[in-house]
Every structure is written in structure tokens, then in C-alpha cells.
Design a protein around this motif. Sequence first.
Motif, short mmCIF file in Angstrom:
data_model
loop_
_atom_site.label_atom_id
_atom_site.label_comp_id
_atom_site.label_asym_id
_atom_site.label_seq_id
_atom_site.Cartn_x
_atom_site.Cartn_y
_atom_site.Cartn_z
N ALA A 152 0.85 -1.19 0.00
CA ALA A 152 0.00 0.00 0.00
C ALA A 152 0.88 1.23 0.00
N SER A 153 0.63 2.13 -0.96
CA SER A 153 1.41 3.36 -1.02
C SER A 153 0.47 4.54 -0.89
N LEU A 154 0.76 5.40 0.09
CA LEU A 154 -0.16 6.48 0.46
C LEU A 154 0.59 7.80 0.44
N CYS A 155 0.10 8.77 -0.32
CA CYS A 155 0.74 10.09 -0.36
C CYS A 155 -0.23 11.14 0.13
N CYS A 156 0.16 11.90 1.14
CA CYS A 156 -0.75 12.94 1.61
C CYS A 156 0.03 14.00 2.39
N GLU A 157 -0.70 15.00 2.89
CA GLU A 157 -0.06 16.01 3.73
C GLU A 157 0.41 15.37 5.03
N ASP A 158 1.58 15.80 5.46
CA ASP A 158 2.09 15.25 6.70
C ASP A 158 1.32 15.83 7.88
N ARG A 159 1.05 15.00 8.86
CA ARG A 159 0.47 15.49 10.11
C ARG A 159 0.96 14.59 11.23
N SER A 160 0.94 15.12 12.45
CA SER A 160 1.60 14.40 13.54
C SER A 160 0.86 13.15 13.96
N ASP A 161 -0.43 13.04 13.62
CA ASP A 161 -1.15 11.84 14.04
C ASP A 161 -1.38 10.86 12.89
N LEU A 162 -0.66 11.07 11.79
CA LEU A 162 -0.86 10.20 10.62
C LEU A 162 -0.47 8.76 10.94
N LEU A 163 0.72 8.56 11.51
CA LEU A 163 1.16 7.21 11.82
C LEU A 163 0.22 6.55 12.82
N HIS A 164 -0.23 7.32 13.78
CA HIS A 164 -1.18 6.80 14.76
C HIS A 164 -2.43 6.27 14.06
N ASP A 165 -2.95 7.03 13.11
CA ASP A 165 -4.15 6.60 12.37
C ASP A 165 -3.86 5.35 11.54
N LEU A 166 -2.67 5.30 10.95
CA LEU A 166 -2.34 4.11 10.15
C LEU A 166 -2.27 2.88 11.04
N ILE A 167 -1.63 3.04 12.20
CA ILE A 167 -1.52 1.91 13.13
C ILE A 167 -2.90 1.42 13.52
N LYS A 168 -3.77 2.36 13.86
CA LYS A 168 -5.12 2.00 14.29
C LYS A 168 -5.88 1.29 13.17
N THR A 169 -5.78 1.84 11.97
CA THR A 169 -6.49 1.26 10.84
C THR A 169 -6.02 -0.15 10.56
N LEU A 170 -4.71 -0.36 10.54
CA LEU A 170 -4.18 -1.69 10.24
C LEU A 170 -4.60 -2.69 11.31
N LYS A 171 -4.59 -2.22 12.57
CA LYS A 171 -5.01 -3.12 13.64
C LYS A 171 -6.46 -3.52 13.47
N SER A 172 -7.31 -2.55 13.10
CA SER A 172 -8.72 -2.87 12.97
C SER A 172 -8.97 -3.82 11.81
N LEU A 173 -8.08 -3.84 10.84
CA LEU A 173 -8.21 -4.76 9.72
C LEU A 173 -7.45 -6.05 9.96
N ARG A 174 -6.88 -6.17 11.17
CA ARG A 174 -6.12 -7.36 11.54
C ARG A 174 -4.94 -7.60 10.60
N LEU A 175 -4.24 -6.51 10.32
CA LEU A 175 -3.07 -6.60 9.45
C LEU A 175 -1.83 -6.21 10.21
N LYS A 176 -0.70 -6.77 9.80
CA LYS A 176 0.54 -6.33 10.43
C LYS A 176 1.51 -5.93 9.32
N THR A 177 2.45 -5.08 9.70
CA THR A 177 3.39 -4.53 8.72
C THR A 177 4.68 -5.32 8.73
N LEU A 178 5.14 -5.68 7.54
CA LEU A 178 6.41 -6.40 7.44
C LEU A 178 7.55 -5.47 7.07
N LYS A 179 7.18 -4.45 6.30
CA LYS A 179 8.21 -3.52 5.87
C LYS A 179 7.55 -2.18 5.64
N ALA A 180 8.28 -1.12 5.93
CA ALA A 180 7.72 0.22 5.72
C ALA A 180 8.79 1.15 5.20
N GLU A 181 8.38 2.01 4.25
CA GLU A 181 9.29 3.05 3.77
C GLU A 181 8.57 4.37 3.88
#
Lengths: 262, 220
Positions: A152-181
Motif C-alpha cells: 500500500a502506497s499512500l501520499c498525503c499532507e504530513d500530520r503528527s497523528d498520521l502514523l497513529h491513524d495508520l496503526i489504528k487502521t491496520l489493527k482494525s483490519l487485523r493486518l501487520k506490517t512487514l516492511k515500511a518506507e
Amino acid sequence: MYGSGNRSSILPWNSFNTLEDPFIFHGSSYYGDLFNKIIPQFPCQDHNEVQKMMNSQEIMDAKALAASKSHSEAERRRRERINNHLAKLRSLLPSTTKTDKASLLAEVIQHVKELKRQTSQIAQTNPLIPTEINELTVDYCNNEEGNFMIKASLCCEDRSDLLHDLIKTLKSLRLKTLKAEITTLGGRVRNVLFITRDQQQDDDDTWPINDNDNDNDDDQMQYCLRSIQEALKEVMEKSNGNDSGNSGSIKRQRTSNNNIHY
Amino acid sequence: MIQDRVKELREIVPNGAMCSIDALFERPIKHMPFLQSVTKHADKLKQTGESMIISKEGGLLLKDNLEGGAKWAYEVGSQSMVCPIIVEDLPPWAYEVGSQSMVCPIIVEDLNQPRQMLVEMLCEERDLFLEIADIIRGLGLTILMGVMETRNDKIWAQFVVEANRDVTRMEIFISLVRLLEQTAKGGTEPVNAADNNTTMVHSFHQAATLPATGRSCSLL
């Protein structure tokens, strides 16, 4: 501007409550000022009273005048906005001697084209650089061992809670991250995530079952991709909430447990 | 004449065909500063992906650099500071480097640009991944280029960061250690590991006040 029944959307002639009724004035308003000017000796208190005083033609004239006044106000504000934008554009150009609008626009167009040319060259050598508009791609891929993953590749404005939202979203979908750039530049960020099902969290079968029915598999896989895409789209678009058209982004301070102290 | 320009603008601005004129003009106001940033700074974003701690195949690199002397900190080159956290009693999940074990090494290194640093770490904690990046962000560090992946069953992360204020690498390092300890404790952690995390931080804090034996080591 007036006369036709279709214009009743400007003045809801048929739906009166005291707040909307233009003949009853709760404060200053175009209608209030207008009617008090037309009939100064009869300050309007009551819809019924006024109706008795004016004939329908005069009422329609008054309506039209009020509408055209508010319309020209809106027009003036709009022209002001546009002129502000043009001034801002002029200040953003590296150098400009042109004062007329047409040439200014021509220079803006030229400059943007040149910038886009340069940045697309840069993007070829560094595909991780974020794009100037929001962009989301979600697709399947294989890793070196041939295991299924989603990229998944996501481009948007940076904000301080972006990673927090990504973490929450992935958890709710029962997904885990293997690699991140993660790449941040000019206030925009690109997150490339390689994700897969989180075995520990997975109680139900949210992922394709390994059965012989290939069509069913395909559907399930498409459904997975779509749900991930929708969820990530929400995260991405939340970044637009802060944007009121300014070039800078409003950075929100997180309530921080992360103060540096020894 | 202006109308022609407006038409041209609609063509080059994404989704420009549909919007009103004042919205149309807002787009380049937003995009131009960003595009200018990209042309100015993109070449500075280089990430080799090379690690100082662990190779791509998962072999530890630091063990070659460890010497008997300083148990708690040593220099790699002239700029970086490496603080492997050394525990005397080996918990079963830590990996050994020679006779000392090394758990969750973190490197914070100053880069040539002002306020830019390189943060690299190797983490045992499998329940954390993006959380690590979130912690980094929460310290007021923008991740210019960050990569995280699993190597040898541990999480390896390398971030080129830019701080939003003047801060030393020591401050960043210590904050990271504390936050990782806190976050790891909050998660599903085996009990002895949590204890050992505390031990680690304690031994580091104690050691921080002692001079290194032998070689000189600048911390700040």
C-alpha cells in the motif's frame, strides 16, 4: 431576477417561520434595511400587516432588489478572493515583472510546467518522493520467498497523528506490517507499507480460504483489497481537513508523553 | 486573453476542469511551494540502506566493533555514538555477541545538514513496528527517509530525521530508550523481559555517569 416562480429558492416565499420570514426582522438584514427604507414610516412588525400595505408587485420588486444586493456582495467577495490568490501567486513566482493578470497566469503556468518536468525526472530516480496530489495504491505483491503480501502506497499532507491513524487502521483490519518506507518532503509524506494478515489477531476468516473454488478466492481477494483501500483512503483524506487552501499545513501538537527528560 | 490562460491552467492542474476559478487558483498556491521543495532538497535525500548494526542477511556487524574496554558506549567514526545496552545475565530471548549480550542497540548520528540525524536501531520487540516510527515522530522528528523491515527475526529500522528544534543526539537516544521500554512494557511482553528492560535502562543510566575506560568517547 424576479417574477418567475423558480426564483423562490432565493426567498422561500412559501415556507415561513418567523426566522426565515423576510418581513419579520430579528436583527439587521438586507430585507430589514430594505423594507425600512421603502416604507420608513411603517417599521415592519408583522408579515400580515406588511402584506396588506404592499401589493404583490412591490413585494416582488423588493425581493429582487434584496437578492441582487446580496448577490453583488457575494460577487465582490469572490473577486476579492481571486485577487488575493493572484497576489499570492505573484509572490510565489521566483521573479516576475508582469503586472497584468493574463501575463501573471502565463508565468504561473510556465513555472508549474517546469517544476513538474523537473520533479517527474526526480521521481524516476527516487520513486519514494511524495507526489503533490494525494495518491493511494493498494495491490498484491510477492516477497522474495513467494509469500503473499499487500503493498500500500499512500501520499498525503504530513500530520503528527498520521502514523497513529495508520496503526489504528491496520489493527482494525487485523493486518501487520512487514516492511515500511517513509519519505517526507515539503510537508507531504509517502508511506509505503508491505502488510499481511496478522495470524495472532485473526479469529475469523477475513482472508481468502484455501479452497478449490478459484472464483471465490478472487472475489475474496478483491474484497480484501477494496476494504484496505477504503480504510486507507479515509486516513489519507483526513489530511485534507487541516487544509484551508494555505500552502502551509497546520501542525497539531499531540498531547505528549514524549517530552524529553533525563 | 485571460480566458485562454485559465483554460490552460485547468489542463495542467489535476481535477482542474470542474472547479470554480477561485478554487482553481488555490491549487498552484498549494502545489508550487511543495514542488519547489522537491527540486531543492530531493538530492539530499539519500538512503543507502546500509546498516551499522546488522547486515541484510542478518549477520551482526557491531560485534566486530566491540572491544573489551567500554562496556556501555563507544564511538564509530568521529560522529556517531553507539550505545549497545549490555546485560550481564542473559535472558533466553536476547542474542549473544561473544560473552556479552546486546539487546536493542540504538545508534543516533549527526548528519551534515543542521538538525538532521541518522537514527538506527535493532529491536527485539515484535509487537512494535510502525509504533517505532510514531515514537520518532512524537519526539518532534520528521522522518525524511525511513525504512523498517524484519531482519533475522528482529525489526531493523533506519531513519534520516530532521528535528524541529535544537536537540542533541544524546537527548534523542535517551528518550528513545525510555519510550521503547515504556511501549514494550505496555504490550504483550514476557515478564522477565520487562524486568530486563528496566535493568537495561538502569545500567545505562548508571553507566552514563561513569567515564569510559580506555578510549575517549564524546557523548554530545
